[in-house]
Design a protein around this motif. Structure first.
Motif, mmCIF file in Angstrom:
data_model
loop_
_atom_site.group_PDB
_atom_site.id
_atom_site.type_symbol
_atom_site.label_atom_id
_atom_site.label_comp_id
_atom_site.label_asym_id
_atom_site.label_seq_id
_atom_site.Cartn_x
_atom_site.Cartn_y
_atom_site.Cartn_z
ATOM 1 N N ILE A 1 34.338 28.005 43.858
ATOM 2 C CA ILE A 1 33.793 27.713 42.528
ATOM 3 C C ILE A 1 34.903 27.072 41.695
ATOM 4 C CG2 ILE A 1 33.046 28.823 40.359
ATOM 5 C CD1 ILE A 1 31.787 31.030 42.131
ATOM 6 N N ILE A 2 34.548 26.100 40.852
ATOM 7 C CA ILE A 2 35.514 25.523 39.912
ATOM 8 C C ILE A 2 35.173 26.002 38.504
ATOM 9 C CG2 ILE A 2 36.534 23.435 38.933
ATOM 10 C CD1 ILE A 2 35.590 21.917 41.418
ATOM 11 N N VAL A 3 36.178 26.527 37.818
ATOM 12 C CA VAL A 3 36.013 26.920 36.418
ATOM 13 C C VAL A 3 36.800 25.922 35.564
ATOM 14 C CG1 VAL A 3 36.362 28.721 34.695
ATOM 15 C CG2 VAL A 3 35.763 29.343 37.049
ATOM 16 N N GLY A 4 36.091 25.053 34.871
ATOM 17 C CA GLY A 4 36.717 24.036 34.032
ATOM 18 C C GLY A 4 36.876 24.542 32.608
ATOM 19 N N ILE A 5 38.119 24.651 32.162
ATOM 20 C CA ILE A 5 38.429 25.173 30.831
ATOM 21 C C ILE A 5 38.677 23.987 29.896
ATOM 22 C CG2 ILE A 5 39.954 26.684 29.509
ATOM 23 C CD1 ILE A 5 40.843 27.805 32.339
ATOM 24 N N TYR A 6 37.813 23.787 28.913
ATOM 25 C CA TYR A 6 37.980 22.666 27.990
ATOM 26 C C TYR A 6 39.290 22.811 27.203
ATOM 27 C CZ TYR A 6 33.118 20.959 28.390
ATOM 28 O OH TYR A 6 31.928 20.432 28.822
ATOM 29 N N ASN A 7 39.920 21.675 26.943
ATOM 30 C CA ASN A 7 41.021 21.702 25.981
ATOM 31 C C ASN A 7 40.484 21.455 24.571
ATOM 32 O OD1 ASN A 7 41.316 18.855 24.998
ATOM 33 N ND2 ASN A 7 41.730 18.426 27.147
ATOM 34 N N ILE A 8 41.267 21.840 23.589
ATOM 35 C CA ILE A 8 41.023 21.453 22.197
ATOM 36 C C ILE A 8 42.116 20.449 21.867
ATOM 37 C CG2 ILE A 8 40.958 22.254 19.799
ATOM 38 C CD1 ILE A 8 39.937 24.948 20.880
ATOM 39 N N ALA A 9 41.742 19.221 21.588
ATOM 40 C CA ALA A 9 42.684 18.104 21.567
ATOM 41 C C ALA A 9 43.937 18.385 20.748
ATOM 42 C CB ALA A 9 41.981 16.841 21.063
ATOM 43 N N GLU A 10 43.764 18.916 19.545
ATOM 44 C CA GLU A 10 44.917 19.102 18.662
ATOM 45 C C GLU A 10 45.787 20.288 19.082
ATOM 46 O OE1 GLU A 10 41.269 20.876 16.517
ATOM 47 O OE2 GLU A 10 41.740 19.176 17.840
ATOM 48 N N LEU A 11 45.288 21.133 20.000
ATOM 49 C CA LEU A 11 46.043 22.297 20.463
ATOM 50 C C LEU A 11 46.552 22.136 21.891
ATOM 51 C CD1 LEU A 11 43.715 25.174 19.152
ATOM 52 C CD2 LEU A 11 45.726 24.172 18.027
ATOM 53 N N ASN B 1 35.792 31.680 46.596
ATOM 54 C CA ASN B 1 37.090 31.558 45.953
ATOM 55 C C ASN B 1 36.897 30.875 44.597
ATOM 56 O OD1 ASN B 1 38.237 32.687 48.206
ATOM 57 N ND2 ASN B 1 38.774 30.731 49.116
ATOM 58 N N VAL B 2 37.901 30.981 43.721
ATOM 59 C CA VAL B 2 37.776 30.410 42.376
ATOM 60 C C VAL B 2 38.993 29.556 42.060
ATOM 61 C CG1 VAL B 2 37.419 30.873 39.922
ATOM 62 C CG2 VAL B 2 36.463 32.444 41.634
ATOM 63 N N LEU B 3 38.733 28.327 41.624
ATOM 64 C CA LEU B 3 39.781 27.409 41.167
ATOM 65 C C LEU B 3 39.626 27.202 39.669
ATOM 66 C CD1 LEU B 3 42.048 25.291 41.558
ATOM 67 C CD2 LEU B 3 40.249 23.623 42.110
ATOM 68 N N TYR B 4 40.624 27.610 38.899
ATOM 69 C CA TYR B 4 40.640 27.395 37.448
ATOM 70 C C TYR B 4 41.329 26.068 37.165
ATOM 71 C CZ TYR B 4 39.135 32.215 37.056
ATOM 72 O OH TYR B 4 38.405 33.379 37.168
ATOM 73 N N MET B 5 40.650 25.175 36.442
ATOM 74 C CA MET B 5 41.193 23.851 36.151
ATOM 75 C C MET B 5 41.220 23.605 34.642
ATOM 76 S SD MET B 5 39.672 21.415 39.212
ATOM 77 C CE MET B 5 40.850 20.099 38.855
ATOM 78 N N HIS B 6 42.301 23.008 34.181
ATOM 79 C CA HIS B 6 42.480 22.694 32.765
ATOM 80 C C HIS B 6 41.801 21.357 32.432
ATOM 81 C CE1 HIS B 6 45.331 25.919 33.215
ATOM 82 N NE2 HIS B 6 45.955 25.219 34.153
ATOM 83 N N ASP B 7 41.725 21.037 31.144
ATOM 84 C CA ASP B 7 41.062 19.800 30.694
ATOM 85 C C ASP B 7 39.641 19.725 31.266
ATOM 86 O OD1 ASP B 7 43.338 18.812 29.218
ATOM 87 O OD2 ASP B 7 44.247 18.274 31.127
ATOM 88 N N GLY B 8 38.918 20.828 31.105
ATOM 89 C CA GLY B 8 37.635 20.980 31.776
ATOM 90 C C GLY B 8 36.592 19.933 31.452
ATOM 91 N N GLN B 9 36.668 19.315 30.273
ATOM 92 C CA GLN B 9 35.675 18.303 29.922
ATOM 93 C C GLN B 9 35.881 16.986 30.663
ATOM 94 O OE1 GLN B 9 38.219 19.514 27.988
ATOM 95 N NE2 GLN B 9 38.199 18.482 25.996
ATOM 96 N N MET B 10 36.982 16.883 31.424
ATOM 97 C CA MET B 10 37.295 15.646 32.156
ATOM 98 C C MET B 10 37.010 15.743 33.655
ATOM 99 S SD MET B 10 38.335 14.002 29.542
ATOM 100 C CE MET B 10 38.842 12.469 30.323
ATOM 101 N N LEU B 11 36.430 16.828 34.109
ATOM 102 C CA LEU B 11 36.412 17.108 35.549
ATOM 103 C C LEU B 11 35.229 16.538 36.317
ATOM 104 C CD1 LEU B 11 37.559 20.846 35.589
ATOM 105 C CD2 LEU B 11 38.956 18.782 35.860
#
Length: 280
Positions: free
Chosen positions: A84-94, A43-53
């Motif tokens: 599986i965890i897919v961590g999607i990095y944020n772009i701070a200003e966006l 299974n796949v879990l998509y998570m935001h703020d990926g650089q914090m995970l």
């Protein structure tokens, strides 16, 4: 495109500057469990703020969710499906404009929209484009490179604060893609002041767009300290919508964590609860 870095009893594959036609390129970290095998389907879990995970030594504030460690422990204990965890990095200003639900923004009165655009968002929300990136570009990549269960019953989304908002938005906008969403410390005020206009817009959006409770799960929570101290009345308002739309304890959870603040270490303390609820 990929490089690997180690985490205890698991591994993380790093994709640098994943390109998109919808949003600016950003890094992706894919966490693979111990003994990951092409002979299994995950299974796949998509998570935001990926650089914090995953790794507190690499984050801006020295905190992380410890998401991989928690996931591995729960899989080892047979409490959740192999994921599986897919961590999607944020772009701070966006981050704010990408995570603020666009269709809820459109329900606001013009003066509120103008104020938000000028003072907080700096421009109108790009969340529809951010979700298109996940659904139309990132998910096909993940499904082509890794051994995944591709159906909505096996695809999940999670985040905290503004990441909670975009997780709610994702399951509402793409109910055929995501089977469950975990929204921690959901930032219902939408700004950094207590207000009713923005939470009411989220409420109206959810009344019209929540997915079917028959085959979706949604988790919400909030703490009582720092920014989380604002959330309870808005979460209770959202809870009333969930009941009205037919959600029950079988497919919906809303929890208060007394003493928890708006920070990664507190989300890490309770992450096993939403994980078990959506991945059981």
């Amino acid at each position: 495109m990929c490089s690997s870095k180690k985490e205890a009893s698991s591994r993380i594959e790093h994709v640098e500057a994943f390109k998109s036609q919808y949003i600016p390129a950003r890094n992706i970290d894919i966490w693979l469990p111990q003994n990951y095998s092409e002979d299994k389907k995950y299974n796949v879990l998509y998570m935001h703020d990926g650089q914090m995970l995953y790794d507190s030594t690499a984050t801006w504030n020295g905190q992380s969710w410890n998401a991989g460690e928690t996931m591995q422990k729960m899989m080892d204990a047979k409490r959740i499906k192999e994921t599986i965890i897919v961590g999607i990095y944020n772009i701070a200003e966006l981050r704010t404009i990408e995570y603020f639900p666009r269709k809820a923004f459109d329900l606001l009165e013009p003066e509120i929209k103008d104020s938000l655009s000028q003072e907080l968002l700096k421009q109108e929300p790009e969340s529809d484009h951010y979700l298109k990136f996940i659904v139309q570009e990132l998910k096909p990549y993940i499904d082509s490179v890794y051994s995944t269960n591709r159906a909505k019953e096996n695809t999940f989304v999670a985040g905290s604060s503004m990441g909670g908002l975009i997780s709610m938005y994702a399951i509402c906008e793409y109910p055929d893609v995501f089977g469950a969403a975990a929204c921690l410390s959901t930032h219902w005020p939408g700004s950094f002041e207590s207000n009713i206009e923005i939470p009411t817009a989220f409420k109206r959006y959810m009344e019209a767009n929540l997915p079917s409770p028959e085959n979706h799960k949604i988790y919400f929570d909030y703490g009582t300290e720092t920014l989380d101290a604002l959330y309870k009345p808005y979460q209770l308002m959202v809870d009333s919508v969930m009941r009205k739309k037919g959600f029950t304890s079988d497919n919906w959870m809303s929890k208060e964590f007394v003493g928890h603040a708006h920070k990664e270490t507190d989300w890490a303390k309770r992450l096993h609860i939403p994980f078990e609820f959506i991945l059981k």
